[in-house]
Design an enzyme around this catalytic site. Sequence first.
Site, PDB file in Angstrom:
ATOM      1  N   ASP A 193      -9.580  -3.215   1.268  1.00 45.91           N
ATOM      2  CA  ASP A 193      -9.573  -2.639   2.701  1.00 45.91           C
ATOM      3  C   ASP A 193     -11.201  -1.785   2.681  1.00 45.91           C
ATOM      4  OD1 ASP A 193      -9.968  -0.441   4.506  1.00 45.91           O
ATOM      5  OD2 ASP A 193      -7.588  -0.712   4.866  1.00 45.91           O
TER       6      ASP A 193
ATOM      7  N   ASP B  76     -10.713   3.858  10.531  1.00 46.07           N
ATOM      8  CA  ASP B  76      -9.977   2.831  11.112  1.00 46.07           C
ATOM      9  C   ASP B  76     -10.307   2.589  12.467  1.00 46.07           C
ATOM     10  OD1 ASP B  76      -8.576   1.522   9.031  1.00 46.07           O
ATOM     11  OD2 ASP B  76      -7.554   3.317   8.916  1.00 46.07           O
TER      12      ASP B  76
ATOM     13  N   HIS C 200      -8.622  -6.136   4.136  1.00 47.68           N
ATOM     14  CA  HIS C 200      -8.514  -5.355   5.298  1.00 47.68           C
ATOM     15  C   HIS C 200      -9.674  -5.091   6.066  1.00 47.68           C
ATOM     16  CE1 HIS C 200      -3.893  -3.839   4.871  1.00 47.68           C
ATOM     17  NE2 HIS C 200      -3.908  -5.133   5.324  1.00 47.68           N
TER      18      HIS C 200
ATOM     19  N   LYS D 202      -7.031   2.372  -2.931  1.00 46.32           N
ATOM     20  CA  LYS D 202      -7.775   3.372  -1.917  1.00 46.32           C
ATOM     21  C   LYS D 202      -8.435   4.386  -2.726  1.00 46.32           C
ATOM     22  CE  LYS D 202      -6.644   5.758   2.068  1.00 46.32           C
ATOM     23  NZ  LYS D 202      -5.596   5.961   3.122  1.00 46.32           N
TER      24      LYS D 202
ATOM     25  N   ASP E 159      -7.187  -4.196   9.773  1.00 49.86           N
ATOM     26  CA  ASP E 159      -6.494  -2.876   9.774  1.00 49.86           C
ATOM     27  C   ASP E 159      -7.400  -1.654  10.415  1.00 49.86           C
ATOM     28  OD1 ASP E 159      -4.634  -0.691   8.960  1.00 49.86           O
ATOM     29  OD2 ASP E 159      -5.541  -0.838   6.643  1.00 49.86           O
TER      30      ASP E 159
ATOM     31  N   GLU F 266      -2.870  -2.873  -2.370  1.00 55.60           N
ATOM     32  CA  GLU F 266      -4.056  -2.419  -1.882  1.00 55.60           C
ATOM     33  C   GLU F 266      -4.497  -1.200  -2.413  1.00 55.60           C
ATOM     34  OE1 GLU F 266      -3.472  -1.914   2.246  1.00 55.60           O
ATOM     35  OE2 GLU F 266      -5.512  -1.343   2.714  1.00 55.60           O
TER      36      GLU F 266
ATOM     37  N   TRP G   9       1.015  -1.201   0.260  1.00 57.34           N
ATOM     38  CA  TRP G   9      -0.079   0.013   0.057  1.00 57.34           C
ATOM     39  C   TRP G   9       0.902   1.308   0.169  1.00 57.34           C
ATOM     40  CZ3 TRP G   9      -0.434   3.960   3.844  1.00 57.34           C
ATOM     41  CH2 TRP G   9      -1.111   5.194   3.278  1.00 57.34           C
TER      42      TRP G   9
ATOM     43  N   ASP H 207     -12.348   6.949   6.191  1.00 55.70           N
ATOM     44  CA  ASP H 207     -11.413   5.835   6.580  1.00 55.70           C
ATOM     45  C   ASP H 207     -10.614   6.067   8.015  1.00 55.70           C
ATOM     46  OD1 ASP H 207      -9.830   3.599   5.935  1.00 55.70           O
ATOM     47  OD2 ASP H 207      -8.089   4.844   4.927  1.00 55.70           O
TER      48      ASP H 207
ATOM     49  N   HIS I  40     -11.798   1.747   2.209  1.00 56.29           N
ATOM     50  CA  HIS I  40     -11.516   2.544   0.700  1.00 56.29           C
ATOM     51  C   HIS I  40     -12.201   2.678   0.001  1.00 56.29           C
ATOM     52  CE1 HIS I  40      -6.844   1.657   2.324  1.00 56.29           C
ATOM     53  NE2 HIS I  40      -7.397   2.284   3.300  1.00 56.29           N
TER      54      HIS I  40
HETATM   55  C1  RNT Z   1      -4.146   2.904   4.505  1.00 58.81           C
HETATM   56  C2  RNT Z   1      -4.121   1.396   4.305  1.00 58.81           C
HETATM   57  C3  RNT Z   1      -2.968   0.515   4.732  1.00 58.81           C
HETATM   58  C4  RNT Z   1      -2.213   0.892   6.338  1.00 58.81           C
HETATM   59  C5  RNT Z   1      -1.478  -0.022   6.911  1.00 58.81           C
HETATM   60  C6  RNT Z   1      -1.048   0.634   8.312  1.00 58.81           C
HETATM   61  O1  RNT Z   1      -5.374   3.585   4.049  1.00 58.81           O
HETATM   62  O2  RNT Z   1      -5.383   0.898   4.729  1.00 58.81           O
HETATM   63  O3  RNT Z   1      -3.304  -0.709   4.869  1.00 58.81           O
HETATM   64  O4  RNT Z   1      -3.410   1.430   7.105  1.00 58.81           O
HETATM   65  O5  RNT Z   1      -0.636  -0.094   6.022  1.00 58.81           O
HETATM   66 ZN    ZN Z   2      -5.452  -1.317   4.752  1.00 62.57          ZN
END
Ligand code: RNT
Ligand code: ZN
Length: 429
Positions: free
Chosen positions: A263, A300, A290, A232, A330, A230, A189, A298, A266
Amino acid sequence: MMNTESIKEAYALAKKNYAELGIDTDYAIEQMKDLHISLHCWQGDDVAGFESPDAELTGGGIQVTGNYPGKATTIEELRQDIEEVLRLLPGKHRFNLHAIYGDFNNEKVDRNEIEIKHFQSWIDWAKKNEIGLDFNPTCFSHPNANTGFTLSSKDENIRQFWVEHVKCCRKIAAEMGKQLGTPVINNIWIPDGSKDTPIDRNTHRALLKKSLDEIFAEEYPKEYLKDAVESKLFGIGAESMTVGSNEFYLAYAVKNNKMICLDNGHFHPTEQTGDKISSVLQFLDEILLHVTRPVRWDSDHVVTFNDEIQLIAQEIVRANAMKKVNVGLDYFDASINRIGAYVTGIRAVQIAFLFAFLEPVEKLKEFEEHGKNFQRLAWLELLKTKPFGAVYDYYCLINNVAVGENYINEIENYETIVLSNRASSEILM
Ligand code: RNT
Ligand code: ZN
């Protein structure tokens, strides 16, 4: 306090209740054996890593908020915390490292210089704990990421630096996989993107493609290493364009036989990641997830048992795709007890899968095929009120881990005995 007898009694009743609906709870529990969640190292220390004692997350468009006391500041502390997390979880799991978490021993090792020796103690630790590892290049929190571009940078020196870093990571990951006897997923990523509307998106995307081609030129055996990319939508300070968008990486993954990492933070808020799984699996052998909880963005947050997670688990189970979907986590919440954040989030993911395993998929498919859509809807609603909690409790019991609210007490004890004594806590408490 939950006691063993009442857990067993509740399970016996739940088993009967589900059996009346044609659902076998023992079989559902049995299927949980196929769920191996990759625990992300970065919830333990707010994505800081161990490159230096004052390391912290900078740039990259992601952010940790909160300053709850007791975070891990050394490798030993992080390992101790993860062992505690594993002790409170049923099932067999994996551990997902970022490149900045190496065992650098106070030595300054730049990202393009990392080697297997910096991760040997992690491999030994993983062996001791009987878990597999996964890996991630770290293309943020570094001066060479300050412009907001890494693998897609127009500055050839910067781009080469990050290409070298990711190459080092794949080499390390392959060696980890070899030593551990289970393939390591190396997930790429990058934060690359721009705050305002750019003119030349195309060159950045062409450069990213070029970098990836250079990185993947070296082949490793699939038994040691699996590659994921990954995608986004946007990041903080990169609101207008992300180089590694979903279209970019999905196309790259399909064309080059790599895994896409979805993810669920994303995408646009009304998109459903669960819906994407059976689409991408028509074209890819395996994918990586993720799992996170985006709140308005986003953000988290710690994963909870919500509609989004339910659909993700249901879609994997309904498509019979447990072997094709690698489940990683994640999220990073620094505002609550970090061990609690891990265990609550991971248990939520497990409950979502158990809930999906307790679905009478064949019966529901039959309704659908016969146009009985009221029955399909009514059953889905009915299942939401069935005693799956009692089944999860029993699953914890037979795995000898704290059941129900008991895990909260365990984490409170750990906080008193371990976390509250940490140096970083004294300043804040
Ligand atoms: C960032 C991505 C990525 C990170 C990690 C820490 O938006 O989701 O996966 O969160 O690599
Ligand atoms: Zn991620």
